[in-house]
Design an enzyme around this catalytic site. Structure first.
Site, PDB file in Angstrom:
ATOM      1  N   ARG A   1       0.129  -1.000   0.112  1.00 32.43           N
ATOM      2  CA  ARG A   1       1.229  -0.283  -0.551  1.00 32.43           C
ATOM      3  C   ARG A   1       1.806  -1.074  -1.727  1.00 32.43           C
ATOM      4  NH1 ARG A   1       4.549   2.555   4.396  1.00 32.43           N
ATOM      5  NH2 ARG A   1       3.099   4.284   4.654  1.00 32.43           N
TER       6      ARG A   1
ATOM      7  N   GLY B   1       3.658   9.878   7.240  1.00 32.52           N
ATOM      8  CA  GLY B   1       4.452  11.093   7.428  1.00 32.52           C
ATOM      9  C   GLY B   1       4.585  11.909   6.154  1.00 32.52           C
TER      10      GLY B   1
END
Ligand code: ADP
Ligand code: MG
Length: 399
Positions: A38, A374
């Site tokens: 990330r 998510g």
């Protein structure tokens, strides 16, 4: 929506850019970074801004689960270590502010020169962040001339730094957010067919809407993991002591379960309830009372492999089994290889899914790897994400 990639360099030079990134990476007990995916994904936006002479103020959270890995030493583990690591990746000094608000932080920001980078401490040390407090959002906005959202993985949260702050600043989608939306839009808006959607993992409730959405789009939906168990259970099969999500069964019955586009395991690997985790293979319908299903079986892997091979576009989220145990990782590895070998446009995502693919050394073999867990699931389910909606609604012009 306004995009950073469209913003003229003259508008960026010497301006303070508040950039929401998602540096919520996995740390070990000593605060060492186990997975920098990330962080690396945000580099293009940071470099875009520094090259054009912006003063870059980075904001991120680190979740509680990461903060308290080592309760004694690491209780307040924040982002300082990550600022050093980022500095190494960028090949320049990254300044660090030990707070995300207050006088000291404002001073650190006003000391920045064109092209410099400052990372503020963990936003979630401030309770107003998750409550989307207007006071905190305004305070964050006060640090900058414009706002960039590059934290796709947190864009499903209506938090102050994601949604609230856009009320007060001209707001743009960063390069990563733009890449995520463009790639994830492809199976939604312009799928190549046949389209295969492979869903596994444990968090069944977060994945139902996505399955419904893709069934409407006439995709083939291949199921493994706890979600397959739950569907098999809804169809009345006995699964021994396997994990299912009972609350979901009612919802599942609304899906057209005889739908020939839903593909379920035809065989599985089980652990027998005798404490040993030996993987025994069973045909579906022959699962015994004391069995626990922990993986798809070899025939299922082959069947799914064929559908994957035929597909022109593939979306995959969630492991096929309890992959953390070697003897139950084969099904997931087989699927990972099938998707990697395919010439289709392939999209993969999910925290645990990414861990496996990295272990297998296959991460570079897919067309697009989403940084979202998510957030990716909600986006693909067709839901509106608060962080993205906030950018769409932003009407504040750059000076
Ligand atoms: P992702 O993070 O990729 O979206 P999830 O978080 O939904 O995936 O699920 C991952 C977890 O699911 C893993 O810890 C894995 O062990 C578990 N899992 C998968 N299949 C089974 C199964 N049959 N029984 C128990 N746990 C399973
Ligand atoms: Mg997970």
């Amino acid at each position: 929506m306004k995009y950073l990639s469209h913003l003229a360099p003259s508008k960026i030079r010497n301006k303070r850019a508040l950039v929401r990134v998602d540096f919520n990476v996995t740390l070990d007990g000593r605060g060492r970074i186990l997975d920098d995916f990330r962080i690396k994904a945000c580099l293009s936006t940071i470099r875009h801004l520094t090259k054009r002479g912006a003063k870059v103020v980075l904001i991120s959270h680190l979740s509680k689960s990461q903060m308290t890995l080592d309760k004694k030493k690491n209780q307040k583990a924040g982002l300082r270590g990550i600022s050093r690591y980022l500095g190494r990746l960028l090949g320049r000094k990254v300044f660090f502010a030990p707070n995300c608000r207050g006088e000291e932080t404002r001073k650190a920001v006003s000391g920045l020169r064109a092209g410099e980078v400052l990372l503020l401490e963990n936003l979630r040390f401030c309770p107003e962040e998750e409550k989307n407090g207007a006071g905190f959002a305004r305070e964050l906005a006060g640090l900058a001339d414009f706002y960039v959202n590059d934290g796709f993985a947190v864009s499903h949260r209506a938090h102050a730094s994601v949604a609230g702050v856009t009320k007060y600043l001209p707001s743009f989608a960063g390069l990563l957010l733009e890449r995520e939306m463009k790639n994830l839009d492809r199976p939604l808006k312009n799928p190549f067919r046949p389209l295969a959607v492979v869903i596994g993992g444990a968090k069944v409730s977060t994945k139902i809407k996505l399955i419904e959405n893709f069934l409407r789009k006439k995709a083939d939906v291949l199921l493994g993991g706890v979600i397959a168990n739950t569907v098999l259970c809804a169809k009345g099969l006995s699964l021994g002591k396997s994990l299912v999500e009972p609350e979901i069964i009612v919802k599942l019955r609304k899906l057209n379960l005889p739908d020939t586009r839903i593909h379920l395991p035809i065989d599985v690997l089980v652990s027998r309830g005798n404490g040993r985790t030996m993987a025994v293979s069973r045909a579906i319908g022959r699962v015994k009372k004391e069995d626990i299903i922990f993986d798809i079986g070899p025939e299922t892997a082959e069947l799914f492999g064929k559908i994957i091979k035929e597909a022109k576009m593939i979306v995959w989220n969630g492991p096929m089994g309890y992959f953390e145990k070697k003897e139950f990782s084969r099904g997931t590895a087989a699927i990972a290889r099938s998707v990697a070998a395919s010439r289709a446009f392939s999209i993969v995502g999910g925290g645990d899914t990414a861990i496996i693919l990295r272990k297998l050394g296959l991460l570079g073999r897919y067309s697009f790897v989403s940084t979202g867990g998510g957030a990716m699931l909600e986006y693909l389910a067709g839901k509106k994400l608060p962080g993205i909606e906030a950018l769409k609604n932003n009407r504040i012009k750059m000076e």
